[in-house]
Design an enzyme around this catalytic site. Structure first.
Site, PDB file in Angstrom:
ATOM      1  N   GLU A 194      -5.110  -4.836  10.625  1.00  0.00           N
ATOM      2  CA  GLU A 194      -4.067  -3.823  10.782  1.00  0.00           C
ATOM      3  C   GLU A 194      -4.261  -3.092  12.113  1.00  0.00           C
ATOM      4  OE1 GLU A 194      -2.309  -2.671   6.680  1.00  0.00           O
ATOM      5  OE2 GLU A 194      -3.841  -1.233   7.223  1.00  0.00           O
TER       6      GLU A 194
ATOM      7  N   HIS B 174      -9.495   1.425   5.306  1.00  0.00           N
ATOM      8  CA  HIS B 174      -8.182   1.569   5.959  1.00  0.00           C
ATOM      9  C   HIS B 174      -8.312   2.489   7.175  1.00  0.00           C
ATOM     10  CE1 HIS B 174      -3.979   2.556   6.644  1.00  0.00           C
ATOM     11  NE2 HIS B 174      -3.682   1.471   5.939  1.00  0.00           N
TER      12      HIS B 174
ATOM     13  N   ASN C 270       0.873  -1.181   0.000  1.00  0.00           N
ATOM     14  CA  ASN C 270       0.000   0.000   0.000  1.00  0.00           C
ATOM     15  C   ASN C 270       0.907   1.227   0.000  1.00  0.00           C
ATOM     16  OD1 ASN C 270      -1.789   2.054   0.463  1.00  0.00           O
ATOM     17  ND2 ASN C 270      -2.388   1.409   2.525  1.00  0.00           N
ATOM     18  N   TRP C 271       0.961   1.882  -1.140  1.00  0.00           N
ATOM     19  CA  TRP C 271       1.882   3.020  -1.268  1.00  0.00           C
ATOM     20  C   TRP C 271       1.351   4.301  -0.646  1.00  0.00           C
ATOM     21  CZ3 TRP C 271       3.884   2.400  -7.045  1.00  0.00           C
ATOM     22  CH2 TRP C 271       4.787   1.330  -7.090  1.00  0.00           C
ATOM     23  N   LYS C 272       0.115   4.283  -0.208  1.00  0.00           N
ATOM     24  CA  LYS C 272      -0.486   5.476   0.413  1.00  0.00           C
ATOM     25  C   LYS C 272      -0.233   6.700  -0.478  1.00  0.00           C
ATOM     26  CE  LYS C 272      -0.053   3.166   4.812  1.00  0.00           C
ATOM     27  NZ  LYS C 272       0.081   3.237   6.258  1.00  0.00           N
TER      28      LYS C 272
ATOM     29  N   GLY D  42       2.983  -1.046   4.162  1.00  0.00           N
ATOM     30  CA  GLY D  42       3.145   0.354   3.788  1.00  0.00           C
ATOM     31  C   GLY D  42       4.604   0.676   3.498  1.00  0.00           C
ATOM     32  N   GLY D  43       5.274   1.249   4.494  1.00  0.00           N
ATOM     33  CA  GLY D  43       6.636   1.759   4.319  1.00  0.00           C
ATOM     34  C   GLY D  43       7.596   0.796   3.633  1.00  0.00           C
TER      35      GLY D  43
ATOM     36  N   GLU E  36      -6.566   4.788   8.201  1.00  0.00           N
ATOM     37  CA  GLU E  36      -6.310   6.203   7.918  1.00  0.00           C
ATOM     38  C   GLU E  36      -7.551   6.862   7.312  1.00  0.00           C
ATOM     39  OE1 GLU E  36      -2.696   5.501   5.710  1.00  0.00           O
ATOM     40  OE2 GLU E  36      -1.720   4.915   7.579  1.00  0.00           O
TER      41      GLU E  36
HETATM   42  P1  13P Z   1       3.276   0.305   7.557  1.00  0.00           P
HETATM   43  O1  13P Z   1       3.719  -0.985   6.920  1.00  0.00           O
HETATM   44  O2  13P Z   1       4.043   1.491   7.047  1.00  0.00           O
HETATM   45  O3  13P Z   1       3.235   0.199   9.043  1.00  0.00           O
HETATM   46  O4  13P Z   1       1.768   0.561   7.058  1.00  0.00           O
HETATM   47  C1  13P Z   1       0.834  -0.455   7.184  1.00  0.00           C
HETATM   48  C2  13P Z   1      -0.391  -0.076   6.455  1.00  0.00           C
HETATM   49  O5  13P Z   1      -1.116   0.800   6.872  1.00  0.00           O
HETATM   50  C3  13P Z   1      -0.688  -0.768   5.192  1.00  0.00           C
HETATM   51  O6  13P Z   1      -1.982  -0.519   4.761  1.00  0.00           O
END
Ligand code: 13P
Length: 260
Positions: free
Chosen positions: A169, A97, A9-11, A236-237, A99
């Site tokens: 998550e 998600h 997930n590149w956000k 994510g990261g 967020e």
């Molecule tokens: P991180 O891997 O950066 O903690 O993010 C997780 C995430 O929110 C994936 O959707």
């Protein structure tokens, strides 16, 4: 058998050139892997969905949206409908998600509308659930996760395996560097699988992939994938760099092929 899923997930990271060079690097290597039992997925920002799809063509890597509108169409500035995503033949979209829930006030009812919109267009939702640290410390993890599941899936019948993917998550593990341990995640994954079994059936529950997300990286992916109810990661990261993404993909391939 459930396939393992490595979803990045590149956000709101990566512009056009960055996305293209990632695809150029990852596509041929992923193509050379035995991904019979693994599904690699990448979720870029909306403007780059089509570009990434084109640049990943011929590789096993699939493209996912990060969100979708709950509305079919209309005057909703900035929104993207499920029909629009379907017109790109996108196989997946993340939904709910944390967020989105936290910064865009998405309730379980809205998440449910989005789920329905995706399903109507044969796009497999990757439904995110997870508790905050306050909720965990208060001993409410199970209640929160079950509430999110039952809210999002209220009166939704699932008939086929692979129709939905769930991602657990925990909010306290997202972007914090503090991942849930394999045991902590497994405990909640088992709760989710049991809930799916009770609501639907054992066969259906056993066919649904449940991903873990929250500070997954090459260094901890093996521990997580070793758990019986963890079917991959939503990352994510650590999905932003080709090398790191490919290392996690390699781990999944090895596990899926019984090499570790
Ligand atoms: P991180 O891997 O950066 O903690 O993010 C997780 C995430 O929110 C994936 O959707």
């Amino acid at each position: 058998m459930r396939k393992l899923i490595i979803a990045g997930n590149w956000k709101m990271y990566k512009g056009l050139e960055d996305a293209k060079s990632f695809a150029r690097e990852v596509a041929p290597i992923a193509k050379g892997m035995d991904t019979t039992n693994v599904v690699p997925i990448l979720a870029p920002a909306y403007p780059f969905l089509a570009v990434l799809q084109r640049d990943l063509e011929g590789s096993p890597v699939k493209v996912s949206a990060q969100d979708v509108s709950s509305h079919p169409d209309g005057a909703f500035t900035g929104e993207v409908s499920a029909a629009m995503l379907a017109s790109l033949k996108l196989p997946y979209s993340i939904v709910g998600h944390s967020e989105r829930r936290a910064y865009h006030a998405e309730t379980n009812a809205i998440v449910r509308e989005k789920l329905l919109a995706l399903m109507q267009h044969d796009i497999c939702p990757i439904l995110c659930v997870g508790e905050t640290l306050v909720q965990r410390d208060a001993g409410n993890t199970k209640d929160v996760v079950v509430d999110q599941l039952s809210g999002a899936l209220h009166k939704i019948n699932l008939y086929n395996q692979g129709e939905i993917i769930i991602a657990y998550e925990p909010v306290w593990a997202i972007g914090t560097g503090r991942n849930a341990t394999g045991e902590q995640a497994q405990e909640v994954h088992a709760i989710i699988r049991k809930w799916l079994k009770d609501k639907y059936s054992e066969t259906l529950a056993n066919g649904i992939s449940i991903l873990y997300g929250g500070s997954v990286k090459p260094e901890n992916i093996d521990e997580l994938l070793a758990m019986p109810d963890i079917d991959g990661g939503l990352i994510g990261g650590a999905s932003l760099k080709p090398d790191s993404y490919l290392r996690m993909l390699e781990s999944a391939v090895k596990r899926a092929n019984g090499e570790q």
